[in-house]
Design a protein around this motif. Structure first.
Motif, PDB file in Angstrom:
ATOM      1  N   GLU A 278     -30.604  69.007 -28.059  1.00 18.95           N
ATOM      2  CA  GLU A 278     -29.493  68.204 -27.557  1.00 18.95           C
ATOM      3  C   GLU A 278     -28.467  68.118 -28.673  1.00 18.95           C
ATOM      4  OE1 GLU A 278     -29.880  63.783 -26.780  1.00 18.95           O
ATOM      5  OE2 GLU A 278     -30.912  64.673 -25.057  1.00 18.95           O
ATOM      6  N   THR A 279     -27.240  68.370 -28.362  1.00 13.98           N
ATOM      7  CA  THR A 279     -26.274  68.302 -29.450  1.00 13.98           C
ATOM      8  C   THR A 279     -25.119  67.379 -29.056  1.00 13.98           C
ATOM      9  OG1 THR A 279     -24.860  69.619 -30.885  1.00 13.98           O
ATOM     10  CG2 THR A 279     -25.193  70.491 -28.669  1.00 13.98           C
ATOM     11  N   PRO A 280     -24.588  66.544 -29.956  1.00 16.57           N
ATOM     12  CA  PRO A 280     -25.020  66.424 -31.341  1.00 16.57           C
ATOM     13  C   PRO A 280     -26.297  65.589 -31.445  1.00 16.57           C
ATOM     14  CG  PRO A 280     -23.249  64.860 -30.907  1.00 16.57           C
ATOM     15  CD  PRO A 280     -23.519  65.590 -29.617  1.00 16.57           C
ATOM     16  N   ARG A 282     -29.595  63.866 -33.999  1.00 19.30           N
ATOM     17  CA  ARG A 282     -29.646  63.002 -35.183  1.00 19.30           C
ATOM     18  C   ARG A 282     -29.550  63.834 -36.466  1.00 19.30           C
ATOM     19  NH1 ARG A 282     -33.954  58.276 -36.259  1.00 19.30           N
ATOM     20  NH2 ARG A 282     -35.363  59.848 -35.467  1.00 19.30           N
ATOM     21  N   PHE A 283     -30.307  64.916 -36.529  1.00 18.53           N
ATOM     22  CA  PHE A 283     -30.251  65.765 -37.724  1.00 18.53           C
ATOM     23  C   PHE A 283     -29.823  67.175 -37.319  1.00 18.53           C
ATOM     24  CE2 PHE A 283     -33.242  62.379 -39.006  1.00 18.53           C
ATOM     25  CZ  PHE A 283     -32.520  61.881 -40.070  1.00 18.53           C
ATOM     26  N   ALA A 284     -30.773  67.974 -36.767  1.00 20.45           N
ATOM     27  CA  ALA A 284     -30.415  69.345 -36.401  1.00 20.45           C
ATOM     28  C   ALA A 284     -30.247  69.521 -34.894  1.00 20.45           C
ATOM     29  CB  ALA A 284     -31.467  70.304 -36.927  1.00 20.45           C
ATOM     30  N   GLY A 285     -30.426  68.457 -34.121  1.00 18.99           N
ATOM     31  CA  GLY A 285     -30.243  68.562 -32.681  1.00 18.99           C
ATOM     32  C   GLY A 285     -31.541  68.749 -31.904  1.00 18.99           C
ATOM     33  N   PHE A 286     -32.634  69.019 -32.595  1.00 14.42           N
ATOM     34  CA  PHE A 286     -33.912  69.169 -31.887  1.00 14.42           C
ATOM     35  C   PHE A 286     -34.448  67.786 -31.528  1.00 14.42           C
ATOM     36  CE2 PHE A 286     -33.465  73.004 -34.398  1.00 14.42           C
ATOM     37  CZ  PHE A 286     -33.700  73.970 -33.432  1.00 14.42           C
ATOM     38  N   THR A 287     -35.021  67.675 -30.331  1.00 12.53           N
ATOM     39  CA  THR A 287     -35.534  66.369 -29.892  1.00 12.53           C
ATOM     40  C   THR A 287     -37.023  66.487 -29.569  1.00 12.53           C
ATOM     41  OG1 THR A 287     -35.024  66.888 -27.601  1.00 12.53           O
ATOM     42  CG2 THR A 287     -33.317  65.709 -28.868  1.00 12.53           C
ATOM     43  N   ARG A 377     -26.453  61.675 -53.667  1.00 12.03           N
ATOM     44  CA  ARG A 377     -25.840  61.574 -52.342  1.00 12.03           C
ATOM     45  C   ARG A 377     -25.140  62.881 -51.966  1.00 12.03           C
ATOM     46  NH1 ARG A 377     -23.085  57.214 -53.115  1.00 12.03           N
ATOM     47  NH2 ARG A 377     -24.721  55.718 -52.697  1.00 12.03           N
ATOM     48  N   ARG A 378     -24.483  63.490 -52.956  1.00 10.20           N
ATOM     49  CA  ARG A 378     -23.782  64.757 -52.679  1.00 10.20           C
ATOM     50  C   ARG A 378     -24.796  65.821 -52.220  1.00 10.20           C
ATOM     51  NH1 ARG A 378     -20.914  65.366 -57.420  1.00 10.20           N
ATOM     52  NH2 ARG A 378     -22.562  66.618 -58.343  1.00 10.20           N
ATOM     53  N   ASN A 379     -25.915  65.891 -52.920  1.00 11.64           N
ATOM     54  CA  ASN A 379     -26.951  66.867 -52.550  1.00 11.64           C
ATOM     55  C   ASN A 379     -27.523  66.545 -51.169  1.00 11.64           C
ATOM     56  OD1 ASN A 379     -26.509  67.911 -55.058  1.00 11.64           O
ATOM     57  ND2 ASN A 379     -28.342  67.001 -55.986  1.00 11.64           N
ATOM     58  N   PHE A 380     -27.752  65.244 -50.946  1.00 11.07           N
ATOM     59  CA  PHE A 380     -28.317  64.787 -49.665  1.00 11.07           C
ATOM     60  C   PHE A 380     -27.360  65.120 -48.517  1.00 11.07           C
ATOM     61  CE2 PHE A 380     -28.813  61.192 -46.590  1.00 11.07           C
ATOM     62  CZ  PHE A 380     -30.090  61.491 -46.169  1.00 11.07           C
ATOM     63  N   GLU A 381     -26.095  64.799 -48.725  1.00 10.14           N
ATOM     64  CA  GLU A 381     -25.121  65.039 -47.644  1.00 10.14           C
ATOM     65  C   GLU A 381     -24.916  66.533 -47.399  1.00 10.14           C
ATOM     66  OE1 GLU A 381     -21.888  62.488 -48.808  1.00 10.14           O
ATOM     67  OE2 GLU A 381     -22.979  60.704 -48.092  1.00 10.14           O
ATOM     68  N   GLY A 382     -24.996  67.310 -48.445  1.00 13.15           N
ATOM     69  CA  GLY A 382     -24.916  68.765 -48.286  1.00 13.15           C
ATOM     70  C   GLY A 382     -26.059  69.279 -47.417  1.00 13.15           C
ATOM     71  N   TYR A 383     -27.230  68.700 -47.629  1.00 13.33           N
ATOM     72  CA  TYR A 383     -28.403  69.099 -46.837  1.00 13.33           C
ATOM     73  C   TYR A 383     -28.244  68.665 -45.380  1.00 13.33           C
ATOM     74  CZ  TYR A 383     -33.261  69.298 -45.219  1.00 13.33           C
ATOM     75  OH  TYR A 383     -34.398  69.538 -44.515  1.00 13.33           O
ATOM     76  N   LEU A 384     -27.707  67.443 -45.172  1.00  9.57           N
ATOM     77  CA  LEU A 384     -27.489  66.970 -43.788  1.00  9.57           C
ATOM     78  C   LEU A 384     -26.515  67.908 -43.066  1.00  9.57           C
ATOM     79  CD1 LEU A 384     -27.201  63.059 -43.972  1.00  9.57           C
ATOM     80  CD2 LEU A 384     -29.227  64.456 -43.528  1.00  9.57           C
ATOM     81  N   GLU A 385     -25.501  68.366 -43.803  1.00 12.50           N
ATOM     82  CA  GLU A 385     -24.516  69.289 -43.233  1.00 12.50           C
ATOM     83  C   GLU A 385     -25.201  70.604 -42.855  1.00 12.50           C
ATOM     84  OE1 GLU A 385     -21.641  68.011 -42.691  1.00 12.50           O
ATOM     85  OE2 GLU A 385     -20.793  69.876 -41.872  1.00 12.50           O
ATOM     86  N   GLN A 386     -26.076  71.058 -43.737  1.00 13.93           N
ATOM     87  CA  GLN A 386     -26.832  72.295 -43.481  1.00 13.93           C
ATOM     88  C   GLN A 386     -27.680  72.153 -42.210  1.00 13.93           C
ATOM     89  OE1 GLN A 386     -29.256  73.568 -46.890  1.00 13.93           O
ATOM     90  NE2 GLN A 386     -30.902  74.042 -45.458  1.00 13.93           N
ATOM     91  N   LEU A 387     -28.300  70.967 -42.045  1.00  9.57           N
ATOM     92  CA  LEU A 387     -29.106  70.737 -40.842  1.00  9.57           C
ATOM     93  C   LEU A 387     -28.226  70.745 -39.596  1.00  9.57           C
ATOM     94  CD1 LEU A 387     -31.518  67.834 -41.945  1.00  9.57           C
ATOM     95  CD2 LEU A 387     -32.130  70.225 -41.593  1.00  9.57           C
ATOM     96  N   LYS A 388     -27.071  70.111 -39.707  1.00  6.88           N
ATOM     97  CA  LYS A 388     -26.146  70.035 -38.559  1.00  6.88           C
ATOM     98  C   LYS A 388     -25.718  71.434 -38.129  1.00  6.88           C
ATOM     99  CE  LYS A 388     -23.787  66.141 -38.738  1.00  6.88           C
ATOM    100  NZ  LYS A 388     -22.761  65.354 -39.450  1.00  6.88           N
ATOM    101  N   ASN A 389     -25.552  72.316 -39.121  1.00  8.62           N
ATOM    102  CA  ASN A 389     -25.065  73.680 -38.827  1.00  8.62           C
ATOM    103  C   ASN A 389     -26.205  74.661 -38.563  1.00  8.62           C
ATOM    104  OD1 ASN A 389     -22.451  72.806 -39.248  1.00  8.62           O
ATOM    105  ND2 ASN A 389     -22.563  73.176 -41.446  1.00  8.62           N
ATOM    106  N   TYR A 390     -27.410  74.177 -38.528  1.00  7.25           N
ATOM    107  CA  TYR A 390     -28.564  75.082 -38.384  1.00  7.25           C
ATOM    108  C   TYR A 390     -28.487  75.866 -37.080  1.00  7.25           C
ATOM    109  CZ  TYR A 390     -33.370  76.588 -37.640  1.00  7.25           C
ATOM    110  OH  TYR A 390     -34.493  77.324 -37.384  1.00  7.25           O
TER     111      TYR A 390
END
Ligand SMILES: Cc1cc2nc3c(=O)[nH]c(=O)nc-3n(C[C@H](O)[C@H](O)[C@H](O)COP(=O)(O)O)c2cc1C
Length: 390
Positions: A278-280, A282-287, A377-390
């Protein structure tokens, strides 16, 4: 690397906890730490000591002007009862006549095993350290770990699912658990009023008979991103780390991740949590349709709430003591009795929140690193972005 230690005895001058390896810039709210210390002291079935102690964290180092500075955090908790024990437990040799012996070991407590191990003629020094008073020190640093995790959006709380024969029957949401947090009074920290009353009756029953009762708590970590822990090495698996951390608490005799216990008796099709998208998201869209796995698969967090249960044996100090043996004469006698709790399930849940927080904080720092919150936080947010774009 996040490391932590505690020191201190139950009736000594103070407890001390050390927490090393946190980045700088974590806001530390003393009232948040003190509230967790207060929560650990609550619950129906606690002994008299909770009335004389009101713990407050004395932060000695590592926090300046309201935030961590990257150096080790040390927290001191004063033992208010020390004034009554200075002569019995002095640091100097003191007067042996003032010593308070624990003459006969309590079955289920550390008394006998500890006296044999450390070659003590009786169990005073054993219970002084084995006692769960020590868990207050873990709660103090666990609260600081929670404040770090909060900066990443992760929250941790607990609730009680069983006391003796009284069990919570309904499924529990995160919202219901967080609804317990602001309460001014903690009875048994159960989300359901009727179940809580039944739990109270279990405590009343053992109060009447001079017995004690155990139970089950559940710690939930909310909003944990997928990817903490790893299957790559046995001792880096998140489920193993959490099980060890929660099992290390006094009187916890079994740990369950998700519905691990009932899963052992169920068919795979009814256990595993089906996957959707499901998109968007929480993290990568998988439920997931449900969360029997307790938020961990393959030793890795999967983005669902992490659920860890601790199973507590009944308290071993009994007002109607079991049979034991006198340390000195070896004659049969009743086990020693010292003022004691009869039910500690809610308090153990709060202590377990700390152990879960310290474990997740360690895993988060391993994954995201950083010497300042800006960097983490920068590293964490970069990872969240990576998950969003997975
Ligand atoms: C919050 C908390 C409070 C406890 N209070 C008591 C107590 O008052 N009396 C007691 O005999 N045991 C108490 N215990 C349990 C003992 O500390 C524990 O059974 C003992 O140290 C032996 O360790 P083990 O049960 O893990 O083997 C408590 C445990 C917890 C988590």
């Amino acid at each position: 690397m996040l490391r932590y230690f505690t020191a201190g005895e139950s009736h000594g001058e103070a407890l001390v906890a050390f927490l090393s390896g946190l980045p700088s810039g974590i806001k530390v709210d003393q009232s948040f730490v003190d509230r967790d210390l207060w929560r650990r002291q609550q619950g129906y079935g606690r002994g008299g000591r909770m009335k004389i102690e009101r713990d407050s964290a004395h932060i000695i180092s590592g926090v300046r002007n309201g935030a961590t500075i990257g150096s080790p955090v040390a927290i001191l908790l004063e033992n208010k009862d020390w004034k009554n024990w200075q002569e019995a437990l002095p640091v100097a040799a003191g007067d042996p006549a003032k010593h308070k012996r624990v003459a006969s070991p309590r079955p289920g407590h550390a008394d006998l095993a500890g006296a044999l191990k450390y070659n003590f003629p009786e169990a005073r020094y054993v219970l002084e350290r084995a006692s769960a008073r020590e868990s207050a020190a873990r709660v103090a640093i666990g609260a600081v770990a929670k404040l770090f995790l909060r900066e990443l959006g992760i929250e941790i709380l607990s609730h009680v699912t069983r006391v003796g024969n009284a069990a919570l029957q309904t499924a529990v949401t995160w919202e219901a658990i967080s609804g317990l947090y602001p309460a001014d009074e903690i009875l048994l920290n159960c989300v359901d009023e009727n179940a809580e009353q039944a739990m109270k009756e279990e405590v009343d029953r053992v109060l009447k008979t001079g017995d004690s009762v155990g139970g089950v708590f559940e710690v939930v970590a909310h909003n944990v991103p997928p990817g903490l822990g790893t299957y790559a090495q046995w001792d880096e698996r998140l489920d193993a780390l959490l099980a060890g951390a929660v099992m290390s608490l006094q009187a916890v005799k079994a740990v369950e991740i998700g519905d691990g216990v009932s899963a052992a008796a169920s068919a795979g099709s009814t256990v595993h949590d089906e996957i959707g998208y499901e998109t968007p998201g929480r993290f990568a869209g998988f439920t997931r349709s449900r969360n029997h796995a307790g938020g961990i698969e393959g030793g890795v967090s999967n983005g669902e709430d992490i659920r860890v249960r601790g199973y507590l044996k009944p308290i071993s100090t009994l007002r109607r003591p079991l049979q034991s043996v006198d340390f000195e004469t070896r004659e049969p006698v009743k086990a020693a009795y010292e003022r004691s709790d009869v039910c500690v399930v809610p308090a153990a849940g709060i202590a377990a929140e700390s152990m879960v927080a310290l474990t997740l904080a360690r895993c988060a720092l391993e994954k995201f690193g950083g010497d300042s919150m800006l960097e983490t936080r920068r590293n964490f947010e970069g990872y969240l972005e990576q998950l969003k774009n997975y």
